[in-house]
Design an enzyme around this catalytic site. Structure first.
Site, PDB file in Angstrom:
ATOM      1  N   HIS A  65       0.863  -1.183   0.000  1.00 40.39           N
ATOM      2  CA  HIS A  65       0.000   0.000   0.000  1.00 40.39           C
ATOM      3  C   HIS A  65       0.904   1.239   0.000  1.00 40.39           C
ATOM      4  O   HIS A  65       1.581   1.514   0.991  1.00 40.39           O
ATOM      5  CB  HIS A  65      -0.908   0.006   1.233  1.00 40.39           C
ATOM      6  CG  HIS A  65      -1.832  -1.167   1.284  1.00 40.39           C
ATOM      7  ND1 HIS A  65      -3.073  -1.162   0.691  1.00 40.39           N
ATOM      8  CD2 HIS A  65      -1.674  -2.397   1.839  1.00 40.39           C
ATOM      9  CE1 HIS A  65      -3.654  -2.348   0.887  1.00 40.39           C
ATOM     10  NE2 HIS A  65      -2.824  -3.117   1.574  1.00 40.39           N
ATOM     11  N   LEU A  66       0.901   1.968  -1.107  1.00 42.72           N
ATOM     12  CA  LEU A  66       1.735   3.167  -1.223  1.00 42.72           C
ATOM     13  C   LEU A  66       0.995   4.447  -0.823  1.00 42.72           C
ATOM     14  O   LEU A  66       1.609   5.511  -0.739  1.00 42.72           O
ATOM     15  CB  LEU A  66       2.275   3.307  -2.650  1.00 42.72           C
ATOM     16  CG  LEU A  66       3.328   2.273  -3.063  1.00 42.72           C
ATOM     17  CD1 LEU A  66       3.775   2.525  -4.497  1.00 42.72           C
ATOM     18  CD2 LEU A  66       4.523   2.271  -2.118  1.00 42.72           C
ATOM     19  N   ARG A  67      -0.324   4.365  -0.629  1.00 40.56           N
ATOM     20  CA  ARG A  67      -1.137   5.493  -0.143  1.00 40.56           C
ATOM     21  C   ARG A  67      -1.161   6.688  -1.084  1.00 40.56           C
ATOM     22  O   ARG A  67      -1.554   7.788  -0.670  1.00 40.56           O
ATOM     23  CB  ARG A  67      -0.636   5.958   1.232  1.00 40.56           C
ATOM     24  CG  ARG A  67      -0.477   4.882   2.289  1.00 40.56           C
ATOM     25  CD  ARG A  67      -1.780   4.205   2.602  1.00 40.56           C
ATOM     26  NE  ARG A  67      -1.707   3.369   3.806  1.00 40.56           N
ATOM     27  CZ  ARG A  67      -2.544   2.386   4.069  1.00 40.56           C
ATOM     28  NH1 ARG A  67      -3.508   2.080   3.216  1.00 40.56           N
ATOM     29  NH2 ARG A  67      -2.436   1.686   5.178  1.00 40.56           N
ATOM     30  N   ASN A  97      -6.537   0.688  -2.959  1.00 43.54           N
ATOM     31  CA  ASN A  97      -7.372   1.424  -1.987  1.00 43.54           C
ATOM     32  C   ASN A  97      -6.738   2.764  -1.627  1.00 43.54           C
ATOM     33  O   ASN A  97      -6.389   3.044  -0.488  1.00 43.54           O
ATOM     34  CB  ASN A  97      -7.659   0.575  -0.740  1.00 43.54           C
ATOM     35  CG  ASN A  97      -6.410   0.088  -0.036  1.00 43.54           C
ATOM     36  OD1 ASN A  97      -5.341   0.011  -0.628  1.00 43.54           O
ATOM     37  ND2 ASN A  97      -6.554  -0.253   1.234  1.00 43.54           N
ATOM     38  N   HIS A 181      -9.104 -10.337  -1.196  1.00 43.74           N
ATOM     39  CA  HIS A 181      -9.123 -10.063   0.244  1.00 43.74           C
ATOM     40  C   HIS A 181     -10.261 -10.888   0.827  1.00 43.74           C
ATOM     41  O   HIS A 181     -11.438 -10.586   0.607  1.00 43.74           O
ATOM     42  CB  HIS A 181      -9.342  -8.572   0.488  1.00 43.74           C
ATOM     43  CG  HIS A 181      -9.519  -8.201   1.922  1.00 43.74           C
ATOM     44  ND1 HIS A 181      -8.519  -7.596   2.656  1.00 43.74           N
ATOM     45  CD2 HIS A 181     -10.565  -8.329   2.776  1.00 43.74           C
ATOM     46  CE1 HIS A 181      -8.950  -7.368   3.889  1.00 43.74           C
ATOM     47  NE2 HIS A 181     -10.201  -7.807   3.982  1.00 43.74           N
ATOM     48  N   HIS A 234      -2.828 -12.467   1.925  1.00 44.24           N
ATOM     49  CA  HIS A 234      -2.489 -12.459   3.357  1.00 44.24           C
ATOM     50  C   HIS A 234      -3.166 -13.564   4.180  1.00 44.24           C
ATOM     51  O   HIS A 234      -3.944 -13.309   5.095  1.00 44.24           O
ATOM     52  CB  HIS A 234      -2.753 -11.087   3.974  1.00 44.24           C
ATOM     53  CG  HIS A 234      -4.018 -10.390   3.549  1.00 44.24           C
ATOM     54  ND1 HIS A 234      -5.261 -10.953   3.633  1.00 44.24           N
ATOM     55  CD2 HIS A 234      -4.210  -9.135   3.049  1.00 44.24           C
ATOM     56  CE1 HIS A 234      -6.173 -10.111   3.217  1.00 44.24           C
ATOM     57  NE2 HIS A 234      -5.554  -8.999   2.839  1.00 44.24           N
ATOM     58  N   ASN A 280      -5.052  -6.348   9.598  1.00 41.97           N
ATOM     59  CA  ASN A 280      -6.187  -7.159   9.161  1.00 41.97           C
ATOM     60  C   ASN A 280      -5.797  -7.943   7.913  1.00 41.97           C
ATOM     61  O   ASN A 280      -5.513  -7.338   6.883  1.00 41.97           O
ATOM     62  CB  ASN A 280      -7.393  -6.269   8.862  1.00 41.97           C
ATOM     63  CG  ASN A 280      -8.634  -7.074   8.534  1.00 41.97           C
ATOM     64  OD1 ASN A 280      -8.763  -8.220   8.950  1.00 41.97           O
ATOM     65  ND2 ASN A 280      -9.556  -6.485   7.784  1.00 41.97           N
ATOM     66  N   ASP A 307       2.236  -6.865   2.652  1.00 43.89           N
ATOM     67  CA  ASP A 307       1.048  -6.070   2.995  1.00 43.89           C
ATOM     68  C   ASP A 307       1.474  -4.782   3.707  1.00 43.89           C
ATOM     69  O   ASP A 307       0.829  -4.325   4.655  1.00 43.89           O
ATOM     70  CB  ASP A 307       0.071  -6.862   3.865  1.00 43.89           C
ATOM     71  CG  ASP A 307      -1.334  -6.267   3.875  1.00 43.89           C
ATOM     72  OD1 ASP A 307      -1.572  -5.283   3.157  1.00 43.89           O
ATOM     73  OD2 ASP A 307      -2.190  -6.773   4.633  1.00 43.89           O
ATOM     74  N   HIS A 311       0.950   3.996   8.371  1.00 44.14           N
ATOM     75  CA  HIS A 311       0.061   4.927   9.059  1.00 44.14           C
ATOM     76  C   HIS A 311       0.920   5.874   9.892  1.00 44.14           C
ATOM     77  O   HIS A 311       2.015   5.519  10.342  1.00 44.14           O
ATOM     78  CB  HIS A 311      -0.922   4.194   9.973  1.00 44.14           C
ATOM     79  CG  HIS A 311      -1.936   3.372   9.251  1.00 44.14           C
ATOM     80  ND1 HIS A 311      -2.928   3.934   8.482  1.00 44.14           N
ATOM     81  CD2 HIS A 311      -2.111   2.021   9.170  1.00 44.14           C
ATOM     82  CE1 HIS A 311      -3.675   2.959   7.959  1.00 44.14           C
ATOM     83  NE2 HIS A 311      -3.197   1.799   8.357  1.00 44.14           N
TER      84      HIS A 311
END
Length: 425
Positions: A65-67, A97, A181, A234, A280, A307, A311
């Protein structure tokens, strides 16, 4: 013509799962692997001394996740790729996402344009459904033509079996892998960690393993019914491993990945009420860890992915309200060496296969190869060097690392992209 000799390294070929019995040289010409063996003469060549180090294809992380776009206070494409390079990751697949979700050619173009300046190869995964809402399917052919290498609604499941079946058929026709997922939302019930002894002790709602296992069973049944492949993201429970093992024995076109924290950590760490240990799927029990390791050893699980989910410190400050996720690209190789290789569960060559050539094959992208003509995306590392994880010294924007303070073995010393150094220790 640019020529580079990496001199005196132990060469790991993950495709053959071999490790050279003595140090060798590796010759790179114009960013491509030319030959392994040597010695090669030094004239008109750059020399990179690698005595005492292992040389392997760069790692391929198929779940990151690179945001970016939309949450760049947590990570962006350039900072995430700096973290990747520091962990020996030369190729990564970034999940959709983002804000807005990666569900259109326009967002794909934005990601790929930014990635041109990055220190790792970025392969976008596009959304299965528009805005990741689980309802209307996106235009798979259009997304593939725009540069997507796979499809996923990671972070949430596709809402119904019928819609997922349609997605799998259309994705197979488009030649795009589906990364699922697996989470049955009716069973999550606001849980924030594994449902069990520790959650009951803390008095917090738990996530029952059945939430993952029920959804995993659904995807396997769909793959068997329509004979279209699906990849399970995952994997964290012994039940999911057992379901995958049975399905693969029956010839169902299903594969699965796990993450380093699922073969090394347990929910006992949540006793600290530290949200850096919340993700998660959640950390599970020692029995689940053992089952995940068995799945890696017997081939039930085909890849290790991080994964990586950054944050901010503020995000993670409140144990009960913090979002799920942890960073992991800079620690993944060392965790694998520490918990799988040094314990005798896997050979080092097998670990590198699970982290490079196998995920590259699953995604259908270059990488994980030392064959002549392959991109010279390489990692040099010392498999025996101990180090302690200090979150403040990580190279990404966020520090929510579940391995903080832990002594690990295996240190990345240099990472090369097309024969050029993008990281050195």
């Amino acid at each position: 013509m640019d020529k580079l000799v990496i001199r005196g390294a132990v060469i790991i070929d993950p495709q053959q799962e071999t490790i050279s019995s003595e140090p060798n040289d590796l010759l790179v010409i114009d960013g491509r692997v030319e030959a392994v063996g040597g010695p090669f003469p030094a004239e008109d060549k750059r020399i990179l001394e690698a005595q005492g180090l292992c040389c392997a294809p760069g790692l391929v992380d198929m779940h990151v996740h690179l945001r970016d776009p939309g949450q760049t206070e947590k990570e962006d494409i350039l900072s995430g790729c700096c973290a990747a390079a520091a962990g020996g990751v030369t190729s990564l697949a970034c999940m959709p996402n983002t804000s807005p979700a990666c569900d259109s050619p326009e967002i794909l173009r934005e990601i790929l344009e930014k990635a041109k300046k990055a220190s790792a190869r970025v392969y976008p995964v596009a959304a299965i459904t528009r805005s990741l809402a689980g309802e209307e399917l996106t235009d798979f052919e259009q997304l593939k033509n725009g540069g997507a290498v796979a499809l996923s609604d990671d972070g949430r499941p596709v809402s119904t079996a019928g819609r997922m079946m349609d997605a799998m058929r259309r994705a197979a026709a488009a030649g795009l892998p589906v990364l699922s997922h697996c989470e049955e939302l009716s069973l999550t019930r606001g849980g924030i960690m594994n449902e069990g002894e520790v959650s009951r002790l803390l008095g917090v709602p738990g996530l029952h393993p059945a939430a993952e296992e029920t959804a995993t069973a659904r995807e396997i049944a769909l793959a068997a019914a329509v004979n279209c492949p699906v990849h399970i993201c995952h994997v964290s429970t012994r039940g999911s491993v057992a379901l995958l093992r049975d399905a693969r024995r029956r010839g169902v076109p299903v594969t699965g990945e796990t993450a380093p924290h699922y073969f090394s950590l347990t929910d006992e760490l949540l006793r600290r009420r530290d949200a850096d240990y919340r993700m998660n799927p959640p950390l599970r029990t020692p029995e689940d860890v053992e089952a995940v390791i068995e799945g890696l050893c017997d081939g039930t699980l085909s890849a290790i992915a991080t994964d990586h989910a950054p944050h901010t410190l503020e995000d993670k400050a409140d144990f009960l309200r913090a979002p799920n996720g942890s960073v992991g690209m800079e620690t993944s190789l060392a965790v694998g060496i520490t918990f799988l290789v040094r314990t005798g569960c896997l050979t080092l060559a097998r670990l590198i296969r699970l982290m490079s050539s196998s995920p590259a094959e699953l995604l259908g992208i270059p990488g994980g190869s030392l064959q002549r003509g392959a991109p010279a995306d390489l990692v040099l590392f010392d498999p025996d060097e101990p180090w302690t994880v200090e979150p403040g010294r990580l190279h990404g924007k966020s520090q929510n690392c579940p391995f903080k303070g832990m002594k690990l073995y295996g240190r990345v010393k240099a990472t090369l992209l097309e024969g050029q150094l993008v990281y050195t220790d």
